[in-house]
Design an enzyme around this catalytic site. Structure first.
Site, mmCIF file in Angstrom:
data_model
loop_
_atom_site.group_PDB
_atom_site.id
_atom_site.type_symbol
_atom_site.label_atom_id
_atom_site.label_comp_id
_atom_site.label_asym_id
_atom_site.label_seq_id
_atom_site.Cartn_x
_atom_site.Cartn_y
_atom_site.Cartn_z
ATOM 1 N N ASP B 145 0.934 -1.156 -0.086
ATOM 2 C CA ASP B 145 0.023 -0.040 0.032
ATOM 3 C C ASP B 145 1.128 1.098 -0.006
ATOM 4 O O ASP B 145 2.088 0.988 0.207
ATOM 5 C CB ASP B 145 -1.025 -0.139 1.147
ATOM 6 C CG ASP B 145 -0.269 0.213 2.376
ATOM 7 O OD1 ASP B 145 -0.875 0.553 3.381
ATOM 8 O OD2 ASP B 145 1.175 -0.025 2.440
ATOM 9 N N ASP B 319 -8.008 -7.285 1.550
ATOM 10 C CA ASP B 319 -7.063 -7.358 2.565
ATOM 11 C C ASP B 319 -7.288 -7.228 3.898
ATOM 12 O O ASP B 319 -8.342 -6.316 3.962
ATOM 13 C CB ASP B 319 -5.661 -6.621 2.322
ATOM 14 C CG ASP B 319 -5.874 -5.313 2.793
ATOM 15 O OD1 ASP B 319 -5.399 -4.655 3.920
ATOM 16 O OD2 ASP B 319 -6.691 -4.497 1.986
ATOM 17 N N CYS B 357 -11.593 -28.683 9.429
ATOM 18 C CA CYS B 357 -10.547 -27.847 9.018
ATOM 19 C C CYS B 357 -9.332 -28.916 8.810
ATOM 20 O O CYS B 357 -8.783 -29.711 9.603
ATOM 21 C CB CYS B 357 -10.154 -26.619 9.916
ATOM 22 S SG CYS B 357 -8.622 -25.776 9.419
ATOM 23 N N CYS B 362 -5.413 -27.796 13.129
ATOM 24 C CA CYS B 362 -6.314 -28.505 13.514
ATOM 25 C C CYS B 362 -6.201 -30.091 13.396
ATOM 26 O O CYS B 362 -6.768 -30.840 13.919
ATOM 27 C CB CYS B 362 -7.641 -28.210 12.683
ATOM 28 S SG CYS B 362 -8.171 -26.638 13.138
ATOM 29 N N HIS B 387 -4.062 -21.261 11.308
ATOM 30 C CA HIS B 387 -5.514 -21.788 11.297
ATOM 31 C C HIS B 387 -6.224 -20.591 10.623
ATOM 32 O O HIS B 387 -6.936 -20.684 9.753
ATOM 33 C CB HIS B 387 -6.126 -22.415 12.687
ATOM 34 C CG HIS B 387 -7.500 -22.251 12.602
ATOM 35 N ND1 HIS B 387 -8.190 -23.397 12.020
ATOM 36 C CD2 HIS B 387 -8.469 -21.400 12.807
ATOM 37 C CE1 HIS B 387 -9.344 -23.269 12.145
ATOM 38 N NE2 HIS B 387 -9.907 -22.075 12.590
#
Lengths: 422, 442
Positions: B145, B319, B357, B362, B387
């Site tokens: 950015d 984002d 997941c 997980c 995760h």
């Protein structure tokens, strides 16, 4: 477990393999060697992915009651022990009492109890509670409860004697409970040798502990900062003379490479690997040479490189520093230093670890300056890799009769800065 | 580039790239056994490479009901499947996750921050390190950015003039001017695949003439940024549509900025503290006027429901720091909301965070273990970060898959049902926004 020695230097260092580890007995650990230091079952900063970038991992994982005693209830409900709880597969679990990297407050030990400090504060352990924890943790092997509070300066003789007496009493009690606990069948127990800095007490503790049916011995109260290396060597030498040759000796709280080497020479087989973690926490990277090449030119080149690296850094002889284990040693470089901000070399040239293959000193410096979590991850990987490589080099030097050369390398690095002779 | 099966974290998703001139040039040459070095030295190949724009958008599928699209965004370092969520690696690192782990999660593009990196370690050093890619060793795409947002949100004494944004460095107190030219110069040094223009950022809660002033100035700064870009063949400069919550100002900005030949557009000035009712209306207005053949990047949007709705409104790229930031506080994102692992109720919960997941966390660890680990070691944060990134990327992958298979509206309904305990808890703005693109929730 069974210790198979391939080489023994008279009254000193041993080389071999500790076999038959784990419930099924299929694991082994090369000796002299180190355990994998963890906090609550995790190598510091590392998840499984990052941990397994390390090509050689010790087959024995160490967990401490300092970091898991507070989870007793969960473990008891879990019923399958700590390995299952922590997702530790294919490893041997060794449970010790204190976290070697976290010195704990003194003055809370009694005749019947010792204390550990969890995240919520002090947890008092009687033998009953200690053994209840072992039952919940289900390690493959553990050290019996011990009073090792003799490392402070000016510990009285009386106090040292008490620590030996208490530790023996705890051991006897532990063994009694152990043999009456079904969940601990097949689990091995190490006795703990105490005795502070008093030779007679050390010998007494060793002799008495050796009489008990233990699988090996922990040497306690000798940690870095508690005494200088020559006294430590003297005491360990006296102790190992009282211990059976065919049982392993694990030294607690000592991790500096030069001290490790000296203690190996005195007859120690196993060490805890908390030292690379301490180095990581101060933003440093282990960089000492492992090369024992007799080639003078090559040796000189390597030496020059390191001196350039370590020049200008403050060095203190850690042996005599009783209070601060966090002080930087001459075996590392401090990535916080400004001079690394545009140094695009890897941490250590030729190191095959994930960090050195993928990143540069300048990047590590940036991560430290900006307080980024990745710094800890990458440094932990490198420092662990370097440390394990050190033990491999140690074993190789023992096998090839080159221990003296390695010793000179290590001590030479320290001497170059301190200007003292050993 | 061929079909590649996406790695763990994106089950049943495949990256498919069709008919890419650039890669087929290279692929053909490599296949015919041409040595790589010869290839690069070959003049005709060099010319071909130079003529290929650094960004190509191929629309793979369009939802017949909503304004959603599934596209392949071809960027210099790799192809990116959209809709895409881009994790934010502010200071040249993804907060405790290695680049290998990030790659393993299937991330194709992530963010770096011009303000932070411009301060430390600075553009000169990063240039020496072969750009931000070289410095952090990230082989895929980077978006930077402009630094504009940090100017306004982080720096206390910033003053905006036509020249640029004047502020005092928090590190050495020196006065610095961040102009469009300076921002682009830093981003050129960083070498990102997508650069953002410096825009005159005004909080979405501000009203009045300042909003209009900022909108017009952003257009002028866009032109200055375009002129200042030293690497138009390698780095894509995106415009940022401003105009606050005022439809007329937005339209005016869209009208002007779409006249410029930029490879992509961002929708800016939203995702601040504004009302969601205003937020979605500005998003859909923007996508109505943005050219379909260029990507639409909605800045700062990252909550699951926002992502799904805004995909329906026609956005391709997103984002947000939220997923990675909240991870460090022990908050794990799940299809039914979030789970605060540090809470007592999870101390004995032996399930993984999400039983469905496929992420490394997980597959190996329980909520109870993570709960315990948070008391001992930073690794707990890393487990949750892994995760949460997996969750976001998998969500986007599932969204894309449903668009490709022509069942996006159905996906939306299932998604909303899973996330909210009952229909009367659906946020009204989301219901309205989806209704505006022909999706009725129960």
């Amino acid at each position: 477990m069974k210790l198979e020695l391939s080489r023994v230097v008279q009254g000193g260092s041993r080389l071999g393999v500790l076999k038959g580890l784990g419930r099924t007995g299929q694991h082994s650990l090369d000796v002299p060697g180190c355990l994998l230091y963890t906090r609550c079952g995790s190598a510091p900063h590392l998840t499984q992915d990052t941990l397994h970038t390390l090509s050689t991992l010790p087959s024995v994982t160490q967990v401490t009651l300092s970091t898991i005693a507070e989870h007793q209830e969960v473990l008891e409900e879990c019923k399958d022990g700590f390995k299952k709880f922590a997702g530790l597969h294919e490893t041997v679990l060794y449970c010790s009492l204190h976290d070697p990297a976290a010195p704990c407050p003194t003055g809370h030990t009694t005749n019947k109890t010792v204390s550990v400090w969890g995240s919520g504060g002090r947890i008092e352990l009687s033998v009953a509670k200690f053994m209840a924890l072992q039952r919940a943790v289900r390690p493959d092997w553990y050290q019996s409860m011990a009073d090792g509070e003799t490392w402070q300066e000016n510990t009285s003789r009386k106090r040292v004697r008490k620590s030996v007496d208490r530790t023996l009493a705890h051991l006897d009690e532990c063994l009694l409970v152990h043999h009456n606990t079904q969940e601990l069948e097949g689990v091995e127990v190490f006795g703990v040798v105490e005795g502070g800095d008093i030779l007679e007490e050390r010998v007494r503790s060793a002799r008495e502990t050796a009489k008990r049916p233990v699988s090996g011995f922990c040497l306690d109260g000798l940690q870095t900062g508690s005494m200088n290396q020559s006294l430590r060597t003297q005491l360990i030498t006296a102790v190992t003379q009282e211990l059976p040759e065919d049982k392993p000796r694990l030294l607690q709280g000592v991790g500096r490479p030069d001290e490790v080497l000296a203690c190996v020479e005195a007859g120690v087989d196993l060490f805890e690997s908390f030292f690379p973690f301490q180095v990581t926490e101060r933003g440093c990277a282990l960089c000492f040479s492992l090369d024992v090449s007799p080639d003078p030119e090559l040796a000189a080149v390597l030496r020059d490189d390191e001196e350039r690296d370590t020049a200008g850094e403050t060095q203190e002889n850690g042996d005599l520093n009783h209070s601060d284990q966090t002080q930087m040693t001459s075996f590392e470089i401090d990535l916080n230093e400004k001079r690394y901000h545009d140094d695009f070399r890897p941490l250590v040239e030729g190191c095959g670890c994930y960090c050195c293959r993928n990143h540069q000193r300048a990047y590590l410096h940036h991560l430290l300056v900006t307080n980024e979590l990745l710094a800890g991850v990458l440094l932990m990987i490198h420092n662990a890799a370097h440390y394990h490589a050190f033990f491999a080099a140690l074993r190789e030097a023992l096998a090839d009769g080159k221990l003296d050369l390695l010793k000179r390398r290590l001590l030479g690095e320290r001497r170059a800065e301190t200007g003292t002779k050993d | 580039m061929q079909n590649t099966t996406a790695p763990i974290g994106q089950t049943n998703c495949q990256l498919q790239v069709h008919d890419v001139t650039f890669s087929s040039n290279m692929a053909a040459a490599v296949q015919s056994g041409v040595n790589a070095e010869t290839l690069v030295n070959n003049m005709s190949v060099k010319k071909a490479l130079a003529a290929v724009p650094p960004l190509t958008l191929q629309i793979v599928a369009e939802c017949p009901v909503t304004k959603a699209r599934a596209c392949d965004l071809i960027l210099p370092h790799s192809a990116v499947s959209t809709p895409v969520f881009m994790p934010v690696g502010t200071q040249g690192t993804m907060k405790g996750i290695t680049v290998d782990q990030l790659e393993g999660l299937g991330c194709q593009i992530c963010l770096g921050n011009t303000y932070h990196l411009g301060m430390r370690p600075g553009p000169e050093l990063i240039e020496k390190a072969n750009g931000l890619h070289g410095f952090m060793n990230w082989k895929r795409n980077l978006l930077t950015d402009s630094g504009g947002f940090q100017m306004v949100s982080l720096v206390e004494l910033s003053e905006v003039t036509e020249e640029g944004v004047k502020f005092k460095s928090p590190y050495d107190g020196k006065e610095i001017l961040l102009s469009p030219e300076k921002s682009i110069s830093i981003q050129n040094s960083l070498g990102s695949d997508i650069m953002m223009q410096l825009d005159d950022v005004v909080s979405s809660t501000v009203t009045g003439p300042r909003v209009e002033e900022a909108m017009h100035r952003s257009i002028r700064w866009l032109d200055r940024c375009i002129t200042a870009n030293k690497n138009p063949h390698k780095q894509n400069l995106f415009a940022i549509i401003q105009g606050g919550l005022n439809a007329e100002l937005r339209k005016a900005c869209l009208h002007e900025m779409t006249k410029r030949n930029v490879p992509g557009f961002a929708i800016g000035g939203l995702s601040g503290g504004e009302e969601k009712d205003d937020f979605w209306r500005m998003v859909t207005l923007s996508t109505d006027y943005l050219p379909p053949e260029k990507p639409r990047y909605l800045m700062g949007v990252g909550y699951a429901v926002d992502l799904v709705v805004c995909v329906a409104l026609g956005c391709d790229m997103f984002d947000c720091v939220f997923p990675t930031r909240t991870a460090r506080f022990g908050s794990a994102l799940v299809p039914w909301g979030s789970l605060q692992v540090k809470q007592k109720q999870y101390a004995k919960d032996m399930q993984p965070i999400d039983p469905d997941c496929q992420c490394a966390t997980c597959k190996r660890h329980s909520r109870a273990y993570l709960h315990a680990l948070f008391k001992s070691d930073t690794a707990a944060m890393h487990h949750i970060t892994v995760h949460n990134i997996a969750y976001q990327l998998t969500l986007m992958c599932s969204v894309r898959q449903s668009i490709v298979e022509g069942r996006f509206p159905e996906f939306i309904r299932t998604f909303m049902k899973r996330l909210f305990p009952s229909p009367d808890q659906y946020p009204s703005w989301a219901v309205d926004a989806l209704a505006s693109v022909n999706v009725t929730l129960e």
